[in-house]
Design a protein around this motif. Sequence first.
Motif, PDB file in Angstrom:
ATOM      1  N   ASP A   1       0.848  -1.190   0.000  1.00 35.53           N
ATOM      2  CA  ASP A   1       0.000   0.000   0.000  1.00 35.53           C
ATOM      3  C   ASP A   1       0.881   1.236   0.000  1.00 35.53           C
ATOM      4  O   ASP A   1       1.941   1.262   0.631  1.00 35.53           O
ATOM      5  CB  ASP A   1      -0.887  -0.015   1.250  1.00 35.53           C
ATOM      6  CG  ASP A   1      -1.689   1.262   1.416  1.00 35.53           C
ATOM      7  OD1 ASP A   1      -2.422   1.618   0.484  1.00 35.53           O
ATOM      8  OD2 ASP A   1      -1.592   1.894   2.494  1.00 35.53           O
ATOM      9  N   LEU A   2       0.450   2.271  -0.706  1.00 32.96           N
ATOM     10  CA  LEU A   2       1.148   3.553  -0.716  1.00 32.96           C
ATOM     11  C   LEU A   2       0.182   4.601  -0.180  1.00 32.96           C
ATOM     12  O   LEU A   2      -0.873   4.845  -0.767  1.00 32.96           O
ATOM     13  CB  LEU A   2       1.595   3.908  -2.137  1.00 32.96           C
ATOM     14  CG  LEU A   2       2.528   5.117  -2.296  1.00 32.96           C
ATOM     15  CD1 LEU A   2       3.832   4.900  -1.538  1.00 32.96           C
ATOM     16  CD2 LEU A   2       2.801   5.358  -3.784  1.00 32.96           C
TER      17      LEU A   2
ATOM     18  N   THR B   1      -2.657   4.833  -2.949  1.00 33.87           N
ATOM     19  CA  THR B   1      -3.785   3.903  -2.822  1.00 33.87           C
ATOM     20  C   THR B   1      -4.585   4.116  -1.538  1.00 33.87           C
ATOM     21  O   THR B   1      -5.708   3.645  -1.422  1.00 33.87           O
ATOM     22  CB  THR B   1      -3.283   2.447  -2.878  1.00 33.87           C
ATOM     23  OG1 THR B   1      -2.183   2.277  -1.971  1.00 33.87           O
ATOM     24  CG2 THR B   1      -2.804   2.100  -4.277  1.00 33.87           C
TER      25      THR B   1
ATOM     26  N   ARG C   1       5.911   5.084  -6.999  1.00 32.02           N
ATOM     27  CA  ARG C   1       4.943   4.163  -7.605  1.00 32.02           C
ATOM     28  C   ARG C   1       5.510   3.503  -8.861  1.00 32.02           C
ATOM     29  O   ARG C   1       5.391   2.290  -9.049  1.00 32.02           O
ATOM     30  CB  ARG C   1       3.648   4.891  -7.933  1.00 32.02           C
ATOM     31  CG  ARG C   1       2.644   3.978  -8.632  1.00 32.02           C
ATOM     32  CD  ARG C   1       1.238   4.471  -8.584  1.00 32.02           C
ATOM     33  NE  ARG C   1       0.342   3.406  -9.044  1.00 32.02           N
ATOM     34  CZ  ARG C   1      -0.883   3.206  -8.585  1.00 32.02           C
ATOM     35  NH1 ARG C   1      -1.374   3.987  -7.634  1.00 32.02           N
ATOM     36  NH2 ARG C   1      -1.624   2.223  -9.055  1.00 32.02           N
TER      37      ARG C   1
ATOM     38  N   LEU D   1       0.399  -2.441  -6.296  1.00 30.67           N
ATOM     39  CA  LEU D   1       0.000  -1.436  -5.333  1.00 30.67           C
ATOM     40  C   LEU D   1      -1.504  -1.539  -5.089  1.00 30.67           C
ATOM     41  O   LEU D   1      -2.319  -1.426  -6.004  1.00 30.67           O
ATOM     42  CB  LEU D   1       0.350  -0.039  -5.844  1.00 30.67           C
ATOM     43  CG  LEU D   1       1.851   0.248  -5.893  1.00 30.67           C
ATOM     44  CD1 LEU D   1       2.120   1.619  -6.473  1.00 30.67           C
ATOM     45  CD2 LEU D   1       2.455   0.142  -4.511  1.00 30.67           C
TER      46      LEU D   1
ATOM     47  N   SER E   1       2.406  -1.025   4.452  1.00 28.65           N
ATOM     48  CA  SER E   1       2.080   0.256   3.832  1.00 28.65           C
ATOM     49  C   SER E   1       3.272   1.184   3.943  1.00 28.65           C
ATOM     50  O   SER E   1       4.038   1.117   4.903  1.00 28.65           O
ATOM     51  CB  SER E   1       0.867   0.886   4.541  1.00 28.65           C
ATOM     52  OG  SER E   1       0.469   2.080   3.910  1.00 28.65           O
TER      53      SER E   1
ATOM     54  N   GLU F   1       6.152  -0.573  -9.238  1.00 31.95           N
ATOM     55  CA  GLU F   1       5.470  -1.350 -10.275  1.00 31.95           C
ATOM     56  C   GLU F   1       6.476  -1.968 -11.241  1.00 31.95           C
ATOM     57  O   GLU F   1       6.296  -3.116 -11.671  1.00 31.95           O
ATOM     58  CB  GLU F   1       4.462  -0.463 -11.010  1.00 31.95           C
ATOM     59  CG  GLU F   1       3.271  -0.074 -10.137  1.00 31.95           C
ATOM     60  CD  GLU F   1       2.278   0.824 -10.838  1.00 31.95           C
ATOM     61  OE1 GLU F   1       1.090   0.783 -10.471  1.00 31.95           O
ATOM     62  OE2 GLU F   1       2.685   1.590 -11.747  1.00 31.95           O
TER      63      GLU F   1
END
Length: 252
Positions: A4-5, A29, A237, A247, A219, A241
Motif C-alpha cells: 500500500d502507498l 492507494t 509508484r 499497489l 504500507s 510497479e
Amino acid sequence: MRLDLNADVGESFGPWTVGDDAAVLGVVTSANVACGFHAGDPVALRTTCTYAAERGVVVGAQVGYRDLAGFGRRFIDMHPDELTADVIYQLGALSAMALVSGTRVAYVKPHGALYNAIVHHEAQAQAVVDAIVAVDPSLPVLGLPGSVVLERATAAGLRAVPEAFADRAYTPEGQLVPRSEPGAVLHDAAAVAARVVRLAHDGVVTAVDGSTVQVRAESVCIHGDTPGAVAMAQAVRAALEASGVELRSFAG
C-alpha cells in the motif's frame, strides 16, 4: 508482492494550502485525511474525501492532538480519557465528511507527535485503541513496527498494520529521526524510490549511521506536505510497479 502507498492529505486550512491533494490522490492507494484537530478545515476535509472517492483511493482518519498552531507535532500530556474522547470526536467528524462524499473511513492512522508518542507511551496508546474499539472495531490501525500501539491494537482484536516511511530518515533502532534534526526528511525522489523498492523486496532500510535496519511494512507513507511530494510519489509508484510490486490499499 503487494504494498500500500499512503499519503497525508486534507491538511489545508482557510486560505493556507498545504500540498497538492488532487495530484497526490492520483498516485497513492490510501489517503490519511486530517480530521480538523492538527490541520484541515471542514471544506478541506470534505473536498479531500471527494477527491479520494473519485479516484478510488481508500480513506483513513488521521487523528492527532488538538494542536492547530503546532500542526500536531508537539507532544501533549493528556489524560487518557480526554485523548480517547478527542479521537472519537475526530473519527465522527471525518466519517460524516466521507459519507456525504460517497466513501467511508476504512482505517485509522495517528498523526505527528501522537504517532511518535504511542510508539512507547502505553497510556496514550491504549487511549487511542480504546477510541477505535468504541467507534468501530473493524477499523485497522497504522503504526510503526514494534510500537506499543500496534501491540495494544492486536490485544484488543484490532488489525495492526505496520508502516514504513519513504521520505523520512531512520535511526539505527528503527525509529524515525526527529524532524528537528538535520536530514530527517528526504527530498531526492530517485533515491527515495530506490529505497522503497529495497524495502518492499528485502524488508530493510539504511539508517542515518549507515547501518541496515529491518522494517516490516504493509504500507509506505509519503507526506503530502513535503516539497516535491507529487513527483516523489510518482517516482516511488513507478519504481515499485517496475519491480513487480502490486499497489493496493491494505484496507480496500
